[in-house]
Scaffold this active site. Sequence first.
Site, PDB file in Angstrom:
ATOM      1  N   SER A  21     -36.083   1.564  58.825  1.00 13.20           N
ATOM      2  CA  SER A  21     -36.188   0.109  58.938  1.00 13.20           C
ATOM      3  C   SER A  21     -37.603  -0.288  59.369  1.00 13.20           C
ATOM      4  CB  SER A  21     -35.168  -0.388  59.969  1.00 13.20           C
ATOM      5  OG  SER A  21     -35.354  -1.760  60.203  1.00 13.20           O
ATOM      6  N   CYS A 130     -33.964  -2.248  72.178  1.00 10.10           N
ATOM      7  CA  CYS A 130     -34.346  -3.562  72.690  1.00 10.10           C
ATOM      8  C   CYS A 130     -34.084  -3.579  74.185  1.00 10.10           C
ATOM      9  CB  CYS A 130     -33.527  -4.653  72.008  1.00 10.10           C
ATOM     10  SG  CYS A 130     -34.101  -6.294  72.484  1.00 10.10           S
ATOM     11  N   LYS A 165     -28.724   2.881  65.775  1.00  9.58           N
ATOM     12  CA  LYS A 165     -30.023   3.571  65.772  1.00  9.58           C
ATOM     13  C   LYS A 165     -30.467   3.803  67.201  1.00  9.58           C
ATOM     14  CE  LYS A 165     -34.554   3.663  63.706  1.00  9.58           C
ATOM     15  NZ  LYS A 165     -35.439   3.049  62.714  1.00  9.58           N
ATOM     16  N   GLY A 217     -44.703   9.107  62.754  1.00 15.25           N
ATOM     17  CA  GLY A 217     -45.444   9.948  61.815  1.00 15.25           C
ATOM     18  C   GLY A 217     -45.322  11.427  62.144  1.00 15.25           C
ATOM     19  N   GLY A 243     -38.219  10.625  61.301  1.00 18.68           N
ATOM     20  CA  GLY A 243     -39.280  10.909  62.267  1.00 18.68           C
ATOM     21  C   GLY A 243     -40.278  11.858  61.627  1.00 18.68           C
ATOM     22  N   GLY A 244     -41.329  11.287  61.025  1.00 21.07           N
ATOM     23  CA  GLY A 244     -42.390  12.104  60.445  1.00 21.07           C
ATOM     24  C   GLY A 244     -42.068  12.725  59.102  1.00 21.07           C
ATOM     25  N   GLY A 265     -40.470   6.988  56.711  1.00 21.02           N
ATOM     26  CA  GLY A 265     -40.962   5.866  57.503  1.00 21.02           C
ATOM     27  C   GLY A 265     -42.458   5.692  57.345  1.00 21.02           C
ATOM     28  N   THR A 266     -43.196   6.069  58.377  1.00 20.22           N
ATOM     29  CA  THR A 266     -44.648   5.876  58.424  1.00 20.22           C
ATOM     30  C   THR A 266     -45.365   6.402  57.180  1.00 20.22           C
ATOM     31  OG1 THR A 266     -44.623   5.898  60.817  1.00 20.22           O
ATOM     32  CG2 THR A 266     -46.697   6.506  59.787  1.00 20.22           C
TER      33      THR A 266
END
Length: 319
Positions: A21, A130, A165, A217, A243-244, A265-266
């Site tokens: 996300s 959050c 998550k 990353g 994650g990465g 993701g990244t």
Amino acid sequence: MPDLSINIAGIEMKNPLTVGSGTYGHHGNFNQFFPVETMGVLVPKTVRPIEWPGNPPRRVIEVPSGLHSSVGIPSISWEQFEAVDAPRLRDLPVPVIQSVIGRTEVEYAEVVARASALNAFQGLELNLSCPNLKQGGLDFGYDPDAAYKLVKRARQETDLPLVAKLAPDYSSLVSVAQAIEAAGADAVALVNAPRAMCIDIETLKPMIGNGVGALSGPAIKPMAVYMVWTLYRSISLPIFGMGGVANYKDVIEFMAAGAAAVAFGTVSYVDPMALPRALVDLETWLVEKGIDDVKSLIGAAHGSDFQRPAPLKEMKHAV
Ligand SMILES: Cc1cc2nc3c(=O)[nH]c(=O)nc-3n(C[C@H](O)[C@H](O)[C@H](O)COP(=O)(O)O)c2cc1C
């Protein structure tokens, strides 16, 4: 051709690849680089029930090991989301799990109910990273009691599959995951980006506008694989691992640790074609290895004798 399909909590995915996300396309624009239906399921940016500008700049800094960021989940108004984004998301030729967040349990419940009523999504992801204002700002995802109550409340608001998550915290990971399973979540996603900081040696102040940011990353991959591995042994729920992740080898690694689906993701910021390339490479690898069903990779690192725990119906300790 190997079977790449995965079913998570009733969501039919034609392959196990997805996106983290907030890292892939916004406001219905998901086809810039490849057809969105290349992936098994789309997880768009987290939405809030209220308009929110996000954190002050700088929001994103490239570091040698990945990305240091604190975007703060800027959000358009709910009315805009409902009028513009939701119809576009509803029409996409791919299942959509919409990520949502609130500042309080009540706000989470409200956004879950509203998102559910749009009839646009196949599932909802609760972004638990959050700060819980009632608990001095500790994230919901770090606190088993708060996470339990929140998921239980959200569960009452929707019949859609709920993915929680989790925050990337070693000390509370297992207790929070067990709490959310007992509260009725259908799957977990992990990891969100862990907290991080960079300091400018000229100003001697944090470089990111919010002060505290996150690291994502390649640097976090081994940590994320370990957390997926740990949860595979601690709960019975299916796992979205991330994650990465950058290529098909990372996908295989996360699946062997226990992930049923794997998110890019990244990497999309530097290599937006990483996901479609990984899909082709994954299929080639499966053919080369003579593996006819990608599902056989899930949890392979735990050995063929390993049995996952039975589903948890009760909280392990009093709330
Ligand atoms: C710029 C940026 C924005 C993100 N926004 C969100 C978000 O809105 N909601 C969310 O649950 N995670 C968000 N994440 C976390 C990612 O989805 C992912 O969990 C995390 O970055 C780890 O994966 P990666 O190392 O492959 O990026 C964001 C990450 C980045 C780098």
